[in-house]
Design an enzyme around this catalytic site. Structure first.
Site, mmCIF file in Angstrom:
data_model
loop_
_atom_site.group_PDB
_atom_site.id
_atom_site.type_symbol
_atom_site.label_atom_id
_atom_site.label_comp_id
_atom_site.label_asym_id
_atom_site.label_seq_id
_atom_site.Cartn_x
_atom_site.Cartn_y
_atom_site.Cartn_z
ATOM 1 N N LYS A 150 29.601 -26.171 18.734
ATOM 2 C CA LYS A 150 28.596 -25.264 19.259
ATOM 3 C C LYS A 150 28.154 -25.785 20.629
ATOM 4 O O LYS A 150 27.863 -26.978 20.785
ATOM 5 C CB LYS A 150 27.386 -25.194 18.332
ATOM 6 C CG LYS A 150 27.679 -24.605 16.956
ATOM 7 C CD LYS A 150 27.780 -23.098 17.009
ATOM 8 C CE LYS A 150 27.812 -22.480 15.623
ATOM 9 N NZ LYS A 150 27.864 -21.010 15.672
ATOM 10 N N LYS A 246 32.634 -11.757 8.893
ATOM 11 C CA LYS A 246 31.618 -12.385 8.046
ATOM 12 C C LYS A 246 31.103 -11.328 7.081
ATOM 13 O O LYS A 246 30.774 -10.210 7.496
ATOM 14 C CB LYS A 246 30.460 -12.939 8.889
ATOM 15 C CG LYS A 246 30.838 -14.099 9.789
ATOM 16 C CD LYS A 246 29.661 -14.554 10.626
ATOM 17 C CE LYS A 246 30.021 -15.735 11.514
ATOM 18 N NZ LYS A 246 28.922 -16.106 12.438
#
Length: 330
Positions: A150, A246
């Site tokens: 990230k 997702k």
């Protein structure tokens, strides 16, 4: 048929803070749905996500609104008209899959026509921190098959280089969570190739997708925040090479299965991802992960304590759930 539905708000503390470009999380906030019928109970989990305008309270209210229909016998096929895609529908849809499998004495994999889940390499995520701190984390997991880093914009290059320096072996996903500009994507192509980045995930805001048109990216680029359901796919053709499915965005396994097939049909590579969740949220996603190019299902590994019988990690490989945890009788 006597069927009952219950929905609760559950909180799971994290082992360490989870930092992305949009903020920091210390707790996973989830909705747990149970649907009981004929002595069997199906379970599902959803994670309301503020980025998409969702709240725990809103999800619970939405589920309460359709509970009478579910208790009267509404099926997974009915959910698409009863609820919009999102975390609330995901929790109900997955609970109905689980219940259906238990009532039939089979598995969700068999019902869906998919292989049974098997051990799979899943990304281990390194949250945003100083480059030095991220390198310390990466050094401890340098032998896993797949890392996900990230990053924010300000220190992105330093963060990526610091991780890659101490972890030269794993495949590498870089996830700016919409914090870069199109100009950054263009300017940093050489650097990303040099660092052997395998996938760049949603570098620019979803509203800026059009700017990726015509970029001859040397790195595969994956849509995440830009993709929810099949209705989004056509607009992403020519902008992204991969899409991140997702279940909380798609609204459950039912839509996710159809979305995976439709995405492949349009030439997209697949990534199967997750929110910060327990293993109950990962269980249905594992049915799709085996056919994906990238799996990012380490949400439960961030929890201080998962649900009993959940996934286990061995060196960056997720092992299947304990028998009877979800999707089949024990």
């Amino acid at each position: 048929m006597l069927r009952t539905l219950q929905a609760t708000h559950d909180r799971f503390a994290l082992k360490t803070p989870f930092r992305i470009s949009r903020g920091v999380r210390t707790v996973a906030e989830v909705i747990t749905v149970t649907v009981a019928q004929d002595g069997f109970v199906g379970r599902g989990e959803g994670v309301p996500y503020p980025r998409y305008g969702e709240t725990v309270e809103g999800a619970l209210a939405a589920i309460a609104g359709i509970a009478p229909a579910i208790e009267a016998g509404a099926t997974r096929a009915d959910l698409a008209t009863l609820m919009p895609a999102g975390a609330a529908r995901n929790a109900v849809d997955d609970a109905l899959w689980d219940l259906e499998a238990r009532l039939a004495g089979t598995s969700v994999a068999a019902l869906a026509g998919r292989p049974e889940p098997a051990p799979l390499a899943s990304a281990i995520t390194i949250g945003i921190d100083t480059p030095e701190a991220m390198a310390l984390v990466a050094a401890r997991i340098a032998d896993v098959p797949l890392l996900k880093v990230k990053v924010a914009r300000a220190e992105a290059q330093a963060q990526i280089a610091a991780v890659r320096r101490v972890a030269p072996k794993p495949r590498l996903i870089v996830d700016p969570n919409e914090s870069w500009t199109v100009a950054d994507v263009v300017a940093w192509q050489g650097f990303l190739v040099e660092q052997r980045v395998d996938l760049l995930e949603q570098p620019v805001p979803a509203a800026a997708d059009a700017g990726l048109a015509g970029i001859a990216s040397r790195i595969p680029i994956c849509a995440d925040e830009s993709l929810h359901t099949r209705a989004d796919l056509d607009a992403l053709v020519g902008l992204y090479t991969h899409v991140n499915i997702k279940l909380d965005k798609a609204g459950g396994l039912t839509e996710a299965l159809a979305l995976a097939d439709a995405a492949r049909g349009r030439g997209f590579g697949l990534m199967i991802g997750c929110m910060l969740c327990s293993s109950l949220g990962i269980a249905p996603a594992m049915l799709l992960a085996g056919e994906a190019d990238f799996a990012d299902l380490d949400g439960p590994l961030w929890l201080a304590e998962d649900r009993p019988g959940g996934v286990r990690d061995e060196g960056g490989v997720l092992l299947p759930l304990h028998p009877g945890f979800w999707g089949a009788r024990a």
